[in-house]
Scaffold this active site. Structure first.
Site, PDB file in Angstrom:
ATOM      1  N   CYS A   2       0.981  -1.271  -0.032  1.00 12.85           N
ATOM      2  CA  CYS A   2       0.122   0.082  -0.060  1.00 12.85           C
ATOM      3  C   CYS A   2       1.009   1.199  -0.107  1.00 12.85           C
ATOM      4  O   CYS A   2       1.960   1.034   0.007  1.00 12.85           O
ATOM      5  CB  CYS A   2      -0.900  -0.070   1.223  1.00 12.85           C
ATOM      6  SG  CYS A   2      -1.858  -1.684   1.680  1.00 12.85           S
ATOM      7  N   ARG A  27       1.120   1.934  -5.810  1.00 16.82           N
ATOM      8  CA  ARG A  27       1.524   1.066  -4.709  1.00 16.82           C
ATOM      9  C   ARG A  27       0.103   0.077  -4.300  1.00 16.82           C
ATOM     10  O   ARG A  27       0.270  -0.792  -3.400  1.00 16.82           O
ATOM     11  CB  ARG A  27       2.120   1.527  -3.565  1.00 16.82           C
ATOM     12  CG  ARG A  27       3.517   1.804  -4.151  1.00 16.82           C
ATOM     13  CD  ARG A  27       4.291   2.088  -2.554  1.00 16.82           C
ATOM     14  NE  ARG A  27       4.136   1.127  -1.442  1.00 16.82           N
ATOM     15  CZ  ARG A  27       5.000   0.103  -1.293  1.00 16.82           C
ATOM     16  NH1 ARG A  27       6.188   0.235  -1.713  1.00 16.82           N
ATOM     17  NH2 ARG A  27       4.865  -0.677  -0.228  1.00 16.82           N
ATOM     18  N   TRP A  75      -3.951  -1.826  -1.227  1.00 21.20           N
ATOM     19  CA  TRP A  75      -4.168  -2.897  -1.948  1.00 21.20           C
ATOM     20  C   TRP A  75      -4.192  -4.184  -1.036  1.00 21.20           C
ATOM     21  O   TRP A  75      -3.518  -4.575  -0.108  1.00 21.20           O
ATOM     22  CB  TRP A  75      -2.563  -3.469  -2.866  1.00 21.20           C
ATOM     23  CG  TRP A  75      -2.969  -4.410  -3.660  1.00 21.20           C
ATOM     24  CD1 TRP A  75      -3.405  -4.286  -5.080  1.00 21.20           C
ATOM     25  CD2 TRP A  75      -2.563  -5.785  -3.686  1.00 21.20           C
ATOM     26  NE1 TRP A  75      -3.075  -5.443  -5.748  1.00 21.20           N
ATOM     27  CE2 TRP A  75      -2.606  -6.589  -4.778  1.00 21.20           C
ATOM     28  CE3 TRP A  75      -1.825  -6.598  -2.304  1.00 21.20           C
ATOM     29  CZ2 TRP A  75      -2.531  -7.819  -5.023  1.00 21.20           C
ATOM     30  CZ3 TRP A  75      -1.746  -7.821  -2.649  1.00 21.20           C
ATOM     31  CH2 TRP A  75      -1.998  -8.390  -4.008  1.00 21.20           C
ATOM     32  N   ASN A  99       0.985  -0.383   6.310  1.00 21.66           N
ATOM     33  CA  ASN A  99       1.433  -1.139   5.167  1.00 21.66           C
ATOM     34  C   ASN A  99       2.058  -2.213   5.819  1.00 21.66           C
ATOM     35  O   ASN A  99       2.874  -2.323   6.884  1.00 21.66           O
ATOM     36  CB  ASN A  99       2.703  -0.624   4.430  1.00 21.66           C
ATOM     37  CG  ASN A  99       2.234   0.479   3.407  1.00 21.66           C
ATOM     38  OD1 ASN A  99       0.993   0.868   3.323  1.00 21.66           O
ATOM     39  ND2 ASN A  99       2.909   1.226   2.848  1.00 21.66           N
ATOM     40  N   GLY A 100       1.803  -3.556   5.075  1.00 24.43           N
ATOM     41  CA  GLY A 100       2.504  -4.846   5.897  1.00 24.43           C
ATOM     42  C   GLY A 100       1.451  -5.649   6.216  1.00 24.43           C
ATOM     43  O   GLY A 100       0.238  -5.594   5.891  1.00 24.43           O
ATOM     44  N   GLU A 484       9.001 -12.969 -21.678  1.00 26.00           N
ATOM     45  CA  GLU A 484       8.491 -11.557 -21.267  1.00 26.00           C
ATOM     46  C   GLU A 484       7.534 -10.798 -22.117  1.00 26.00           C
ATOM     47  O   GLU A 484       6.695 -10.326 -21.507  1.00 26.00           O
ATOM     48  CB  GLU A 484       9.773 -10.730 -21.266  1.00 26.00           C
ATOM     49  CG  GLU A 484       9.983  -9.231 -20.909  1.00 26.00           C
ATOM     50  CD  GLU A 484       8.937  -8.973 -19.612  1.00 26.00           C
ATOM     51  OE1 GLU A 484       8.828  -9.648 -18.887  1.00 26.00           O
ATOM     52  OE2 GLU A 484       8.598  -7.708 -19.598  1.00 26.00           O
ATOM     53  N   LYS A 488       3.891  -9.703 -20.613  1.00 20.52           N
ATOM     54  CA  LYS A 488       3.490  -8.290 -20.821  1.00 20.52           C
ATOM     55  C   LYS A 488       1.975  -8.373 -21.626  1.00 20.52           C
ATOM     56  O   LYS A 488       1.216  -7.617 -20.947  1.00 20.52           O
ATOM     57  CB  LYS A 488       4.449  -7.608 -21.688  1.00 20.52           C
ATOM     58  CG  LYS A 488       5.809  -6.756 -21.117  1.00 20.52           C
ATOM     59  CD  LYS A 488       5.629  -5.932 -20.356  1.00 20.52           C
ATOM     60  CE  LYS A 488       5.553  -6.107 -18.889  1.00 20.52           C
ATOM     61  NZ  LYS A 488       6.719  -6.542 -18.169  1.00 20.52           N
ATOM     62  N   GLU A 491      -0.468  -9.278 -18.906  1.00 17.33           N
ATOM     63  CA  GLU A 491      -0.533  -8.459 -17.963  1.00 17.33           C
ATOM     64  C   GLU A 491      -1.607  -7.363 -18.172  1.00 17.33           C
ATOM     65  O   GLU A 491      -2.466  -7.100 -17.380  1.00 17.33           O
ATOM     66  CB  GLU A 491       0.573  -7.699 -17.423  1.00 17.33           C
ATOM     67  CG  GLU A 491       1.487  -8.665 -16.581  1.00 17.33           C
ATOM     68  CD  GLU A 491       2.639  -7.660 -16.008  1.00 17.33           C
ATOM     69  OE1 GLU A 491       3.506  -7.200 -16.824  1.00 17.33           O
ATOM     70  OE2 GLU A 491       2.776  -7.536 -14.729  1.00 17.33           O
ATOM     71  N   HIS A 507       7.352 -30.190 -29.539  1.00 18.77           N
ATOM     72  CA  HIS A 507       7.036 -31.096 -28.424  1.00 18.77           C
ATOM     73  C   HIS A 507       5.711 -30.760 -27.551  1.00 18.77           C
ATOM     74  O   HIS A 507       5.291 -31.312 -26.636  1.00 18.77           O
ATOM     75  CB  HIS A 507       8.101 -31.099 -27.336  1.00 18.77           C
ATOM     76  CG  HIS A 507       9.530 -31.326 -27.951  1.00 18.77           C
ATOM     77  ND1 HIS A 507       9.687 -32.597 -28.387  1.00 18.77           N
ATOM     78  CD2 HIS A 507      10.682 -30.650 -28.309  1.00 18.77           C
ATOM     79  CE1 HIS A 507      10.923 -32.786 -28.785  1.00 18.77           C
ATOM     80  NE2 HIS A 507      11.466 -31.493 -28.798  1.00 18.77           N
ATOM     81  N   LYS A 606       1.934  -2.936  -8.106  1.00 14.22           N
ATOM     82  CA  LYS A 606       3.493  -2.677  -8.408  1.00 14.22           C
ATOM     83  C   LYS A 606       4.557  -3.415  -7.496  1.00 14.22           C
ATOM     84  O   LYS A 606       5.434  -3.759  -8.160  1.00 14.22           O
ATOM     85  CB  LYS A 606       3.549  -1.216  -8.291  1.00 14.22           C
ATOM     86  CG  LYS A 606       4.919  -0.874  -9.069  1.00 14.22           C
ATOM     87  CD  LYS A 606       5.125  -1.152 -10.447  1.00 14.22           C
ATOM     88  CE  LYS A 606       6.503  -0.884 -10.988  1.00 14.22           C
ATOM     89  NZ  LYS A 606       6.722  -1.408 -12.455  1.00 14.22           N
TER      90      LYS A 606
HETATM   91  O1  M6R Z   1      10.167  -5.282  -7.871  1.00 14.52           O
HETATM   92  P1  M6R Z   1      10.342  -6.712  -8.510  1.00 14.52           P
HETATM   93  O2  M6R Z   1      11.419  -6.351  -9.689  1.00 14.52           O
HETATM   94  O3  M6R Z   1      10.954  -7.581  -7.581  1.00 14.52           O
HETATM   95  O4  M6R Z   1       9.016  -7.355  -8.962  1.00 14.52           O
HETATM   96  C1  M6R Z   1       9.186  -8.488  -9.441  1.00 14.52           C
HETATM   97  C2  M6R Z   1       7.616  -8.943 -10.390  1.00 14.52           C
HETATM   98  O5  M6R Z   1       6.517  -8.639  -9.302  1.00 14.52           O
HETATM   99  C3  M6R Z   1       7.330  -7.860 -11.517  1.00 14.52           C
HETATM  100  O6  M6R Z   1       8.617  -7.983 -12.325  1.00 14.52           O
HETATM  101  C4  M6R Z   1       6.081  -8.449 -12.142  1.00 14.52           C
HETATM  102  O7  M6R Z   1       6.010  -9.532 -13.005  1.00 14.52           O
HETATM  103  C5  M6R Z   1       5.790  -7.041 -13.149  1.00 14.52           C
HETATM  104  N1  M6R Z   1       4.592  -6.809 -12.949  1.00 14.52           N
HETATM  105  C6  M6R Z   1       6.081  -7.486 -14.492  1.00 14.52           C
HETATM  106  O8  M6R Z   1       5.789  -6.424 -15.410  1.00 14.52           O
END
Ligand code: M6R
Length: 611
Positions: A2, A27, A75, A99-100, A484, A488, A491, A507, A606
């Site tokens: 958060c 956040r 969050w 937070n936490g 990746e 993307k 996501e 395969h 994030k």
């Molecule tokens: O802050 P970090 O690089 O440790 O985060 C890792 C993942 O949570 C982060 O890369 C996530 O997969 C992203 N949303 C990818 O776009």
């Protein structure tokens, strides 16, 4: 997970708090709230479910103001994202934003309920407010004392900002395993979970350490360590331009961040590579020739996009430094029984430096005697603080949840690391190092070229955004880019996608290929070009739709493909830094065409600071 912002001063603070929350929305954004006290101690709280705009609307309907306040954007971890679960939580005289995760909150809640205390939310945070209120009611002579008593009973992680109606001129701040910064302004003080929240007001920050508490008043800040002793913490000047945390005219933060990549790579390489001498300088990692010569292996731990940067690191390091490299998802590593030694170098990669699984993995590696370093984007983040060495990427704040510039700067960092290791252990000749460093330095200019023409992506979006699934294929160091690219797309567009090693297609995934399935093939001219090209032919033979990402001028590939995205020609070593831009833009333009929430995709946050 958060965001928190707090202010104490002599001027009304509602706008500052709402503005701070806006900058922290990345956040967490399922609910938000603010609490403001005026100088009579009267506190008003406004909370709303959903995005910050809902809070702003609610606040505008019944505005209030004062000189001390705190705000929170959430969050959810404990309790649904509802208004009653939104922070701040008030119990008696005490108002708390957190937070936490309070791990023993159920046990504490039951004990408090047995004493007749009533709870109005499902959150773990409300327990904290009750504990502080209880301490005040049973003899604690100050908010600070009461908070310390409460924290003694809590297990888990927290960044807390606390207000008390009897002392409306102060804020109490505490940190354990969740980031928190404080800062002094002109006749005021700030607290925030992240620097960007108040970066437009100050650049000089104190990063609290685990176990610290701080008492903030308009004219002074007092900090106490985990043993409650007064302590000084250094002030760090943050050079990020506050405007760099804004969209700067781009439709989305993600797009702005994609376009920022050339500049951020320049920043990341700056002062660290020398073409003339074929050398890389990363003294912050504390690696010398003896240490590198003694290495038995390198283990990368990371999550999500950062994990794909680690996979590229494996290809590059093994290629130029001939040191064995393993890559492991941090969430798996932490619960295995990994074999490490004092000659193992464990490298965490994390944009945020706060990812719970990656943090746990690096702690595990440390406990087992490995040397630990990290590649990280956030100064003084927990992973950075806990690693023996830190290689900071200089991506600047990344607001879009989908990681872009953080990834490319991570790849630039692992590229430098590969070169450094190769030079230190003598496996990489100076001439070859010079060529590779030159190739790295040319990447920003090549990226600029790539970013000039987006028509092709708009065309892809129009043609393929109705597809229900995509397949991404790549070999060698293009395989992590395939993964990746698929991540993307998933996501931000919510279209199912898989990233596969091209050689593995036959395969299994080959069964999926038909006229409806777009197949994105990463096929630049490199050591495995012919092999990948054969896979493109296999897709074509089965009627698949081919979006080829290849080297500019490759007419053979262009003739086979339905759409071709040309990349500037570059050595294999640096090609992922170019092809990734293409997959980022494919995902972006498809998502934008579909009208999804590009910067804050559903269900994602994030910074994943909980398991
Ligand atoms: O802050 P970090 O690089 O440790 O985060 C890792 C993942 O949570 C982060 O890369 C996530 O997969 C992203 N949303 C990818 O776009």
């Amino acid at each position: 997970m958060c965001g928190i912002v707090g202010f104490v001063g002599n001027t009304p603070c509602s706008s500052l708090l709402l503005d701070g929350l806006r900058r922290l929305e990345y956040r967490g954004y399922d609910s938000a709230g603010i609490a403001i006290a005026d100088d009579t101690g009267q506190v008003r709280i406004c909370r709303a479910e959903g995005k910050l705009t809902r809070l702003e609307e609610a606040f505008r309907a019944e505005p209030f103001d004062g000189t001390v306040g705190l705000g929170h954007t959430r969050w959810a971890t404990h309790g649904r994202p509802t208004e009653s679960n939104a922070h701040p939580h008030r119990v008696g005289r005490v108002i708390v934003a957190h937070n936490g995760i309070i791990e023993n909150y159920l046990e504490l809640k039951e004990a408090l309920q047995r004493q007749g205390r009533h709870f109005s939310s499902e959150t773990d945070t409300e327990v904290v407010a009750h504990l502080i209120d209880e301490a005040l009611a049973t003899g604690a002579d100050s908010l600070k004392e009461a908070t310390w008593r409460a924290l003694d009973r809590i297990e888990g992680s927290y960044a807390l900002v606390v207000m008390e109606t009897e002392n409306p001129d102060e804020l109490l701040v505490a940190r354990h395993a969740s980031p928190m910064v404080i800062a002094h302004g002109d006749g005021c003080a700030f607290a925030a979970s992240d620097v960007p929240a108040v970066l437009s007001h100050t650049r000089d920050f104190v990063f609290l350490e685990d176990g610290d508490t701080a008492l903030l008043r308009a004219d002074e800040i007092s900090i106490f360590d985990a043993d409650h002793r007064p302590v000084d913490r250094p002030i760090k000047r943050i050079s990020w331009d506050p405007i760099s945390a804004e969209k700067q005219g781009y439709k989305h933060f993600m797009l702005k961040e994609i376009y920022e990549q050339p500049a951020r790579i320049v920043d990341t390489l700056r002062g660290r590579v020398s073409v003339d001498r074929g050398e890389v300088h990363l003294p912050e990692l504390g690696l010398d020739a003896d240490t590198v010569a003694a290495l038995d292996k390198i283990v990368f731990v990371a999550c999500g996009t950062s994990y794909f940067a680690a996979q590229i690191g494996k290809y590059l390091i093994e290629e130029v430094a001939r040191v064995p490299v393993e890559t492991e998802l941090a969430s798996e590593f932490r619960y295995r029984n990994p074999i490490l030694s004092e000659n193992t170098l464990a490298i965490a990669i994390s944009q945020s430096g706060e990812t719970a699984d990656t943090l746990a993995a690096i702690r595990e590696a440390k406990e087992r005697g490995a040397r630990t370093v990290c590649i990280c984007n956030v100064i003084e983040s927990t992973i950075a603080r806990e690693s023996d060495g830190v290689l900071y990427t200089h991506a600047g704040p990344e607001i879009g949840v989908a990681s872009t510039k953080a990834f490319t700067t991570q790849v630039a960092a692992v590229s430098m690391l590969a070169l450094l290791l190769g030079r230190l252990n003598g496996r990489l000749e100076s001439d070859r190092a010079q060529e590779l460093i030159e190739a790295l330095r040319e990447i920003p200019a090549h990226m600029e070229t790539l970013l000039q023409d987006v028509d092709v992506y708009e065309r892809i979006a129009r043609q393929y955004s109705q597809a229900t699934s995509f397949l991404y294929l790549g070999r060698g160091n293009q395989f992590p880019i395939a993964a990746e690219g698929a991540l993307k797309l998933k996501e931000i567009s919510y279209i199912h996608a898989e990233g596969y090693a091209a050689g593995e297609m036959k395969h299994g995934p080959i069964a999926l290929i038909d006229r409806e399935l777009p197949v994105v093939v990463l096929c630049p001219k490199n050591a495995v070009y012919e092999k990948t090209f054969s896979n493109v032919e296999e897709v074509k033979a089965r009627g698949g739709r081919i979006i080829a990402i290849g080297t500019d001028g490759d007419h053979r590939l262009q003739n086979l493909a339905d759409v071709m995205i040309p990349l500037p020609d570059a050595p294999d070593f640096v090609q992922p830094l170019l092809s990734v831009v293409a997959v980022q833009l494919i995902a972006y333009y498809i998502a934008d065409f579909k009208g999804t929430d590009v910067d804050q995709p559903r269900n994602l946050a994030k910074s994943v600071t909980v398991e």
